[in-house]
Design a protein around this motif. Structure first.
Motif, PDB file in Angstrom:
ATOM      1  N   ASP A   1       1.480  -8.679  -3.897  1.00 49.53           N
ATOM      2  CA  ASP A   1       1.835  -9.589  -4.995  1.00 49.53           C
ATOM      3  C   ASP A   1       0.708  -9.734  -6.017  1.00 49.53           C
ATOM      4  OD1 ASP A   1       3.958 -11.009  -6.112  1.00 49.53           O
ATOM      5  OD2 ASP A   1       3.314 -12.931  -5.298  1.00 49.53           O
ATOM      6  N   HIS A   2      -0.242  -8.791  -6.037  1.00 53.53           N
ATOM      7  CA  HIS A   2      -1.347  -8.849  -6.994  1.00 53.53           C
ATOM      8  C   HIS A   2      -1.627  -7.502  -7.672  1.00 53.53           C
ATOM      9  CE1 HIS A   2      -2.714 -12.994  -6.531  1.00 53.53           C
ATOM     10  NE2 HIS A   2      -2.292 -12.890  -5.288  1.00 53.53           N
ATOM     11  N   GLY A   3      -0.675  -6.587  -7.639  1.00 50.46           N
ATOM     12  CA  GLY A   3      -0.874  -5.332  -8.356  1.00 50.46           C
ATOM     13  C   GLY A   3      -1.832  -4.372  -7.685  1.00 50.46           C
ATOM     14  N   GLN A   4      -2.112  -4.574  -6.413  1.00 47.36           N
ATOM     15  CA  GLN A   4      -3.075  -3.702  -5.748  1.00 47.36           C
ATOM     16  C   GLN A   4      -2.412  -2.653  -4.856  1.00 47.36           C
ATOM     17  OE1 GLN A   4      -5.730  -6.407  -3.735  1.00 47.36           O
ATOM     18  NE2 GLN A   4      -6.327  -7.396  -5.637  1.00 47.36           N
ATOM     19  N   CYS A   5      -1.148  -2.872  -4.471  1.00 49.20           N
ATOM     20  CA  CYS A   5      -0.566  -2.005  -3.440  1.00 49.20           C
ATOM     21  C   CYS A   5       0.558  -1.098  -3.941  1.00 49.20           C
ATOM     22  CB  CYS A   5      -0.071  -2.826  -2.255  1.00 49.20           C
ATOM     23  SG  CYS A   5       1.506  -3.659  -2.533  1.00 49.20           S
ATOM     24  N   GLY A   6       1.258  -1.497  -5.009  1.00 52.66           N
ATOM     25  CA  GLY A   6       2.299  -0.638  -5.581  1.00 52.66           C
ATOM     26  C   GLY A   6       3.653  -0.724  -4.909  1.00 52.66           C
TER      27      GLY A   6
ATOM     28  N   THR B   1       6.676  -1.356  -7.248  1.00 48.00           N
ATOM     29  CA  THR B   1       6.849  -0.491  -8.416  1.00 48.00           C
ATOM     30  C   THR B   1       8.326  -0.293  -8.772  1.00 48.00           C
ATOM     31  OG1 THR B   1       4.835   0.700  -7.828  1.00 48.00           O
ATOM     32  CG2 THR B   1       6.332   1.807  -9.387  1.00 48.00           C
TER      33      THR B   1
ATOM     34  N   ARG C   1       6.943   3.371 -15.138  1.00 45.84           N
ATOM     35  CA  ARG C   1       6.720   2.610 -13.898  1.00 45.84           C
ATOM     36  C   ARG C   1       5.733   1.478 -14.153  1.00 45.84           C
ATOM     37  NH1 ARG C   1       2.138   6.012 -10.635  1.00 45.84           N
ATOM     38  NH2 ARG C   1       1.293   7.053 -12.456  1.00 45.84           N
ATOM     39  N   ILE C   2       6.027   0.327 -13.571  1.00 46.78           N
ATOM     40  CA  ILE C   2       5.115  -0.819 -13.647  1.00 46.78           C
ATOM     41  C   ILE C   2       5.104  -1.550 -12.301  1.00 46.78           C
ATOM     42  CG2 ILE C   2       5.525  -1.126 -16.133  1.00 46.78           C
ATOM     43  CD1 ILE C   2       7.050  -3.756 -15.349  1.00 46.78           C
ATOM     44  N   ASN C   3       4.120  -2.441 -12.137  1.00 42.50           N
ATOM     45  CA  ASN C   3       4.090  -3.332 -10.980  1.00 42.50           C
ATOM     46  C   ASN C   3       4.944  -4.552 -11.327  1.00 42.50           C
ATOM     47  OD1 ASN C   3       0.779  -2.370 -11.053  1.00 42.50           O
ATOM     48  ND2 ASN C   3       1.968  -2.050  -9.194  1.00 42.50           N
TER      49      ASN C   3
ATOM     50  N   CYS D   1       5.405  -7.170  -9.776  1.00 46.46           N
ATOM     51  CA  CYS D   1       4.795  -8.444  -9.355  1.00 46.46           C
ATOM     52  C   CYS D   1       3.884  -9.009 -10.428  1.00 46.46           C
ATOM     53  CB  CYS D   1       4.023  -8.272  -8.050  1.00 46.46           C
ATOM     54  SG  CYS D   1       2.438  -7.420  -8.237  1.00 46.46           S
TER      55      CYS D   1
ATOM     56  N   SER E   1       7.555   5.356  -8.039  1.00 44.26           N
ATOM     57  CA  SER E   1       6.334   5.839  -8.666  1.00 44.26           C
ATOM     58  C   SER E   1       6.366   7.366  -8.777  1.00 44.26           C
ATOM     59  CB  SER E   1       5.133   5.388  -7.827  1.00 44.26           C
ATOM     60  OG  SER E   1       3.970   5.303  -8.596  1.00 44.26           O
TER      61      SER E   1
ATOM     62  N   SER F   1      -2.387   6.985  -6.909  1.00 43.83           N
ATOM     63  CA  SER F   1      -3.406   6.151  -6.244  1.00 43.83           C
ATOM     64  C   SER F   1      -3.084   4.665  -6.301  1.00 43.83           C
ATOM     65  CB  SER F   1      -4.799   6.429  -6.830  1.00 43.83           C
ATOM     66  OG  SER F   1      -4.873   5.954  -8.156  1.00 43.83           O
ATOM     67  N   GLY F   2      -2.148   4.260  -7.149  1.00 45.21           N
ATOM     68  CA  GLY F   2      -1.745   2.848  -7.206  1.00 45.21           C
ATOM     69  C   GLY F   2      -0.688   2.485  -6.177  1.00 45.21           C
ATOM     70  N   ASN F   3      -0.321   3.415  -5.310  1.00 41.82           N
ATOM     71  CA  ASN F   3       0.638   3.144  -4.235  1.00 41.82           C
ATOM     72  C   ASN F   3      -0.055   3.343  -2.889  1.00 41.82           C
ATOM     73  OD1 ASN F   3       2.435   4.183  -6.648  1.00 41.82           O
ATOM     74  ND2 ASN F   3       3.743   2.947  -5.305  1.00 41.82           N
TER      75      ASN F   3
ATOM     76  N   ASP G   1      -2.130 -12.173 -12.358  1.00 34.23           N
ATOM     77  CA  ASP G   1      -2.914 -12.136 -11.128  1.00 34.23           C
ATOM     78  C   ASP G   1      -3.719 -13.428 -11.006  1.00 34.23           C
ATOM     79  OD1 ASP G   1      -4.323 -11.239  -8.891  1.00 34.23           O
ATOM     80  OD2 ASP G   1      -5.736 -10.052 -10.061  1.00 34.23           O
TER      81      ASP G   1
ATOM     82  N   LYS H   1      -1.574 -16.649 -10.484  1.00 39.12           N
ATOM     83  CA  LYS H   1      -1.097 -16.817  -9.100  1.00 39.12           C
ATOM     84  C   LYS H   1      -2.167 -17.465  -8.234  1.00 39.12           C
ATOM     85  CE  LYS H   1       2.162 -13.008  -9.191  1.00 39.12           C
ATOM     86  NZ  LYS H   1       2.726 -11.877  -8.475  1.00 39.12           N
TER      87      LYS H   1
ATOM     88  N   SER I   1      -4.470   1.895 -12.240  1.00 38.65           N
ATOM     89  CA  SER I   1      -3.478   2.840 -11.715  1.00 38.65           C
ATOM     90  C   SER I   1      -2.496   3.167 -12.831  1.00 38.65           C
ATOM     91  CB  SER I   1      -2.718   2.202 -10.552  1.00 38.65           C
ATOM     92  OG  SER I   1      -1.922   1.126 -11.028  1.00 38.65           O
TER      93      SER I   1
ATOM     94  N   GLN J   1       0.663   2.612 -12.953  1.00 38.36           N
ATOM     95  CA  GLN J   1       1.540   1.455 -13.199  1.00 38.36           C
ATOM     96  C   GLN J   1       0.861   0.430 -14.109  1.00 38.36           C
ATOM     97  OE1 GLN J   1       1.073   2.974 -10.221  1.00 38.36           O
ATOM     98  NE2 GLN J   1       2.538   2.274  -8.686  1.00 38.36           N
TER      99      GLN J   1
ATOM    100  N   ASN K   1       0.393   1.538 -17.764  1.00 32.92           N
ATOM    101  CA  ASN K   1       1.628   1.509 -18.554  1.00 32.92           C
ATOM    102  C   ASN K   1       1.886   0.141 -19.161  1.00 32.92           C
ATOM    103  OD1 ASN K   1       2.345   4.163 -18.211  1.00 32.92           O
ATOM    104  ND2 ASN K   1       3.667   3.784 -16.441  1.00 32.92           N
TER     105      ASN K   1
ATOM    106  N   TYR L   1      -8.688   4.464  -8.425  1.00 31.62           N
ATOM    107  CA  TYR L   1      -8.199   3.096  -8.323  1.00 31.62           C
ATOM    108  C   TYR L   1      -9.242   2.172  -7.683  1.00 31.62           C
ATOM    109  CZ  TYR L   1      -4.474  -0.420  -8.126  1.00 31.62           C
ATOM    110  OH  TYR L   1      -3.697  -1.532  -8.317  1.00 31.62           O
TER     111      TYR L   1
END
Lengths: 208, 317
Positions: free
Chosen positions: A80-85, A88, A95-97, A99, A148, A184-186, B36, B39, B100, B102, B105, B237
């Motif tokens: 929920d912070h854009g770190q894991c993907g 997506t 593609r975007i996050n 969250c 992704s 790498s963002g996933n 971020d 939250k 990344s 994502q 973008n 990343y």
């Protein structure tokens, strides 16, 4: 008797917000001034080709709108912070996050989720390739990985540059090193990375 | 997340006025950093002014032979622009070294300049942090400081500016264009845009309340070879331990800025002047007044080596 009251209070709280407010009313006087109700706004967006009209708390992320309001639970909430993907999705072709985006930012946008890519009977080529190459173990990150991966091949086709490109004036190629950098963002906690890259190479080879 | 109201502005001046008018209001562009922080309740805006409809998403040539990049051009679009790739390669290289796919973008040019520090003590609201809560102290000083600043820091803050794009813009001598609530505009040299922490570490940059970035302009192309060398804990990343943005000419002269070492992109023009003498000469000048911690003293020799690698790459190009 007491437990009956508690039962009914629970029932009321699970019901509409207005009813919950009434049930809580006797307690309100003893409390300090209540915070104003959170702001809500109408949001219309197209999700997997279908127009959806919602009224949402302004704080609702695109991810929560998809999962909690439209019941499209294929898109996952990981960090929920854009770190894991895991969240997506593809918005207006990119593609975007989901969250890290408010639903109200996406008025009129076209959103594609894993549910819109393929169905169990008619898999998207990337979904089929993930199955063929064993591109997952637990599967939690997989919807995000697949959204992704689909977008990555499109980015390579459109010539979007990457960190591993030696010559910035050249067109990027769908090589293994490109897949790895662009994905790498996933994050995959099971470590299915090499199979994911092979699934992508398979799809890229079939369509390039 | 704290509740907030939301509006979409139609013009830059209207957006600036809307933020200046309402206490606790903030601009919202891509939202990748702001959401971020909201939250975590590190940012608690009461009103958001979404700037996505301001039509600031174009890259245009300037009369001076440079480029004017709209504030809302995404990182991906800026990195992919053929003119940027051809004439300002250091900028494309810096952008694609960050975040990344994502995030790039959605992240915008202006938003990326305003990215807040990634100091772990700024992010941990249980810890004192003068940047997050002025006057509360700094847990990073004496704490885990491997990622943090080696130069330009103060007794109140050793946070770093985390971005890559701005490091390249510093080497290119970009200018940040803004509009204020009263409609007046100004142009801020990138060197003066980000601040050093001093005794006001809560201020990241020189923008006034309600002042909106409208564009970043690049001067005429510098020629030479363009490099962005980023050293980090994983291959992709991750934020920089040290990064080097450089433009090197055929005769070995050039200019260099360092990322990951200070509260702003770090460039010392007197260090540029000795580029032909090699990396060690440059970093001796660029980091002359460094005050690293035991944890992060390694960044200075690392900067020398990263620059040496960059200079070698320039020679073989």
């Amino acid at each position: 008797m007491m437990s009956e009251i508690e039962m009914s209070r629970r029932g009321v709280l699970a019901g509409s917000a207005a009813a919950a407010a009434l049930a809580a009313a006797p307690q309100v006087e003893a409390q300090p001034a209540k915070a104003p109700a959170p702001a809500t706004m109408p949001v219309s967006l197209t999700v997997n080709g279908k127009r959806r009209d919602l009224t949402l708390d302004t704080r609702t992320t695109l991810l929560d709108a998809l999962r909690e309001h439209l019941k499209l639970t294929g898109t996952k909430k990981g960090c929920d912070h854009g770190q894991c993907g895991a969240c997506t999705v593809i918005v207006n072709g990119e593609r975007i996050n989901s969250c890290l985006s408010l639903a109200v930012q996406h008025q009129g946008d076209e959103v594609k989720t894993i549910e819109g890519l393929g169905t169990p009977d008619k898999l998207h080529p990337m979904q089929a390739a993930f199955v063929r190459h064993d591109g997952y173990q637990c599967g939690y990150c997989t919807p995000g990985q697949i959204c992704s991966a689909v977008a990555v091949l499109d980015e390579i086709r459109r010539g979007v540059p990457s960190h591993v490109q030696a010559d910035l004036s050249a067109r990027p190629q769908p090589t293994n090193i490109e897949m790895r950098e662009r994905m790498s963002g996933n994050i995959c906690r099971c470590g299915a990375y090499s199979n994911i890259a092979e699934a992508m190479a398979d799809v890229a080879g079939a369509s390039v | 997340m704290k509740p907030f109201t939301y509006e979409r502005a139609k013009t830059p001046a209207e957006a600036a006025a809307a933020v200046a008018r309402q206490p606790g209001a903030k601009f919202l562009a891509g939202g990748t950093n702001l959401l971020d922080l909201m939250k975590l309740e590190i940012e608690t805006p009461r009103h958001l002014v979404d700037v996505q409809d301001l039509k600031l998403d174009r890259i245009e040539p300037t009369r001076e032979g440079g480029l004017r990049i709209g504030a809302l051009v995404t990182n991906t679009a800026l990195a992919a622009d053929t003119r940027v790739r051809r004439d300002y390669g250091v900028l494309t290289r810096a952008i694609v070294a960050g975040a990344s796919g994502q995030l790039r973008n959605k992240a915008t040019t202006a938003g990326n300049l305003l990215q807040r520090t990634r100091c772990p003590y700024f992010y941990d609201s249980n810890m004192p942090c003068n940047k997050r809560k002025p006057g509360s102290g700094c847990a990073a000083i004496g704490g885990y400081s491997r990622q943090l600043a080696v130069i330009g820091s103060s007794d109140q803050c050793i946070a770093t500016y985390p971005g890559d794009m701005a490091v390249a813009m510093r080497v290119l001598d970009a200018t940040v264009e803004t509009v204020k609530a009263d409609g007046t505009t100004r142009a801020i040299p990138i060197a003066d845009f980000h601040r050093l922490p001093g005794d006001k570490p809560h201020l990241d940059n020189s923008l006034e309340a309600g002042e909106l970035i409208t564009a970043v302009t690049l001067p005429r192309p510098l020629g030479g070879t363009h490099h962005y060398e980023k050293v980090r804990d994983r291959a992709s990343y991750a934020f920089a331990l040290v990064s080097v943005a450089a433009v090197i000419q055929k005769d070995g002269s050039g200019r260099v800025a360092f990322g990951g070492v200070a509260h702003k992109p770090w460039r010392v023009e007197a260090a540029d002047a000795v580029m032909t003498q090699g990396a060690a000469a440059v970093t001796a000048r660029a980091f002359a007044n460094a005050r690293p911690t035991d944890d992060n003293a390694f960044k200075i020799p690392l900067a020398t080596r990263a620059l040496a690698a960059t200079i070698a790459e320039g020679k073989s190009a």
